[in-house]
Design a protein around this motif. Structure first.
Motif, mmCIF file in Angstrom:
data_model
loop_
_atom_site.group_PDB
_atom_site.id
_atom_site.type_symbol
_atom_site.label_atom_id
_atom_site.label_comp_id
_atom_site.label_asym_id
_atom_site.label_seq_id
_atom_site.Cartn_x
_atom_site.Cartn_y
_atom_site.Cartn_z
ATOM 1 N N LYS A 290 0.823 -1.210 0.000
ATOM 2 C CA LYS A 290 0.000 0.000 0.000
ATOM 3 C C LYS A 290 0.861 1.267 0.000
ATOM 4 O O LYS A 290 0.373 2.338 -0.366
ATOM 5 N N LEU A 291 2.108 1.140 0.434
ATOM 6 C CA LEU A 291 3.026 2.287 0.369
ATOM 7 C C LEU A 291 3.618 2.436 -1.019
ATOM 8 O O LEU A 291 3.657 3.520 -1.592
ATOM 9 N N THR A 292 4.127 1.332 -1.545
ATOM 10 C CA THR A 292 4.885 1.376 -2.792
ATOM 11 C C THR A 292 3.999 1.289 -4.023
ATOM 12 O O THR A 292 4.452 1.568 -5.130
ATOM 13 N N GLN A 293 2.734 0.835 -3.834
ATOM 14 C CA GLN A 293 1.792 0.606 -4.934
ATOM 15 C C GLN A 293 2.307 -0.472 -5.892
ATOM 16 O O GLN A 293 1.995 -0.473 -7.080
ATOM 17 N N GLN A 294 3.090 -1.378 -5.352
ATOM 18 C CA GLN A 294 3.648 -2.486 -6.114
ATOM 19 C C GLN A 294 2.554 -3.494 -6.478
ATOM 20 O O GLN A 294 1.649 -3.757 -5.687
ATOM 21 N N LYS A 295 2.639 -4.047 -7.670
ATOM 22 C CA LYS A 295 1.652 -5.017 -8.146
ATOM 23 C C LYS A 295 2.286 -6.411 -8.191
ATOM 24 O O LYS A 295 2.932 -6.791 -9.158
ATOM 25 N N VAL A 296 2.137 -7.162 -7.104
ATOM 26 C CA VAL A 296 2.602 -8.547 -7.051
ATOM 27 C C VAL A 296 1.556 -9.365 -6.294
ATOM 28 O O VAL A 296 0.801 -8.819 -5.485
ATOM 29 N N PRO A 297 1.497 -10.689 -6.536
ATOM 30 C CA PRO A 297 0.528 -11.523 -5.826
ATOM 31 C C PRO A 297 0.842 -11.581 -4.328
ATOM 32 O O PRO A 297 2.003 -11.518 -3.913
ATOM 33 N N GLY A 298 -0.196 -11.731 -3.513
ATOM 34 C CA GLY A 298 -0.009 -11.838 -2.080
ATOM 35 C C GLY A 298 0.312 -10.495 -1.442
ATOM 36 O O GLY A 298 0.333 -9.458 -2.107
ATOM 37 N N THR A 299 0.560 -10.530 -0.146
ATOM 38 C CA THR A 299 0.916 -9.284 0.548
ATOM 39 C C THR A 299 1.761 -9.605 1.772
ATOM 40 O O THR A 299 1.622 -10.677 2.382
ATOM 41 N N THR A 300 2.626 -8.672 2.121
ATOM 42 C CA THR A 300 3.504 -8.816 3.285
ATOM 43 C C THR A 300 3.198 -7.715 4.291
ATOM 44 O O THR A 300 3.075 -6.552 3.914
ATOM 45 N N ILE A 301 3.066 -8.125 5.552
ATOM 46 C CA ILE A 301 2.910 -7.154 6.630
ATOM 47 C C ILE A 301 4.083 -7.316 7.595
ATOM 48 O O ILE A 301 4.705 -8.381 7.656
ATOM 49 N N ILE A 302 4.378 -6.245 8.338
ATOM 50 C CA ILE A 302 5.415 -6.326 9.367
ATOM 51 C C ILE A 302 4.885 -5.709 10.647
ATOM 52 O O ILE A 302 4.420 -4.560 10.651
ATOM 53 N N LEU A 303 4.940 -6.483 11.730
ATOM 54 C CA LEU A 303 4.582 -6.000 13.049
ATOM 55 C C LEU A 303 5.802 -5.352 13.684
ATOM 56 O O LEU A 303 6.919 -5.873 13.561
#
Length: 376
Positions: A290-303
């Protein structure tokens, strides 16, 4: 090895000054970095799933300085991005900094409208009010609102992030996230905002891509300083470490990051950053696509979870702004002033809670007003 300049640290301060010395003064520069990458805490990289992440927490560039923006724009094009943050309050995602939209999200319409009118009448539309200032209000309604915001938004988050209550820190800390008498729910209102479109690492690589600059990574300056010959030194690390903690250790806050990747969804949360002031031990979750607006499958979050800094065990991220800490810092600063051909600059060396644009502005100012003058 012999160099005209040694720069300790390859974060924003070190990279800006290395670039200026190499390109503007044709000086030979050695940059020493203890990590295995350049970019300091602004470093980004692709995780094993191809998602571009900021390894040391979200870095959203924002500034009102045209000079700073244009300087960095020599090394990157920008993905225009307006940062918005939600805080989980009573099970709802509420915009922060707390603003008029937050008010209407949390409270019944008639009450929210009544309080909105009082806020505008008392402080003025578009004003930013530090929470500790609003707590002094003599109006019963505004006092009640301020106490609510303090408990639900500021108190728990500050306690986790800094290990102390808001009023125990310098007022500049709580002033960074004021109550905003506006319906503009962007986290920053600066004129220039964005993230480098190829990432921060690419920006730093381009900045340091000059034949006059040599980079020595995975190297501790204190272990090699006696084997390197140089004329002038720029130091961007913790100022107390440079002097072997002779007056005692300055406190810094550190961070722990825990990543999770989801292959079965392309979105995890409603905003790039969601804060958790009251629940859990972590302070926030960042979803990097959501920051980079990158278009790739899946998503990564960091706590992200804050902790005290322990030299040798974790990394220092934030100086702790308190009066007694500044007194200790001033002792080290007086020692710096006794050194010839040494410059200290950056968040850790200046013991200042800088934003990225302030770091760049500080480095450019140092180069233009002190270094050039000294050389000439």
């Amino acid at each position: 090895m012999e160099f005209q300049w040694v720069i300790v640290g390859a974060g924003f301060s070190g990279c800006v000054l290395a670039e200026r010395l190499a390109t503007q003064l044709d000086q030979k520069v050695l940059v020493i970095e203890k990590r295995d990458h350049i970019g300091g805490n602004a470093y980004d990289c692709h995780d094993e799933h191809g998602v571009l992440i900021h390894k040391y927490g979200p870095h959203l560039f924002h500034t009102n300085s045209k000079k700073v923006w244009e300087y960095l724009s020599q090394f990157t094009e920008w993905t225009r991005y307006q940062h918005r943050v939600l805080a989980m309050i009573e099970g709802k995602g509420v915009p922060v900094p707390f603003n008029l939209n937050s008010l209407h999200t949390l409270f019944p319409a008639h009450y929210a409208t009544h309080i909105e009118e009082k806020l505008i009448l008392t402080y003025g539309l578009g004003k930013k009010i530090p929470i500790l200032e609003m707590l002094k209000s003599t109006d019963e309604d505004l006092k009640h609102l301020a106490e609510y915001i303090y408990q639900k938004v500021f108190y728990g988050y500050t306690l986790k992030q800094w290990g102390m209550k808001p009023e125990e820190l310098d007022s500049s800390v709580t002033a960074r996230v004021p109550i905003y008498i506006s319906k503009d729910d962007r986290y920053f209102q600066d004129q220039y905002q964005g993230v480098p479109n190829l990432g921060y690492h690419a920006l730093f690589k381009k900045m340091l891509a000059h034949p006059n600059i040599k980079i020595l990574m995975k190297t501790d300056f204190h272990e090699v300083k006696n084997s390197i010959h140089y004329s002038k030194l720029i130091y961007t690390g913790p100022i107390d470490a440079f002097f072997d903690y002779k007056y005692g250790k300055l406190p810094y806050r550190s961070l722990k990051f825990t990543p999770y990747h989801f292959t079965d969804r392309n979105s995890y949360q409603d905003a790039a950053q969601v804060n958790y002031p009251n629940e859990y031990d972590f302070t926030r979750i960042t979803e990097y696509k959501k920051l980079t607006q990158q278009k790739v499958p899946g998503t990564t979050i960091i706590l992200e979870e804050a902790s005290s800094y322990v030299p040798g065990e974790n990394e220092p991220y934030y100086p702790v702004p308190r009066k007694e800490n500044n007194v200790l810092y001033q002792k080290y600063k007086r020692d710096v002033e006794q050194l010839e051909n040494h410059w200290f600059v950056g968040r850790l060396a200046d013991y200042k809670y800088y934003n990225m644009d302030q770091v760049v502005a500080r480095a450019l100012h140092l180069f233009e007003k002190e270094i050039i003058k000294d050389i000439s």
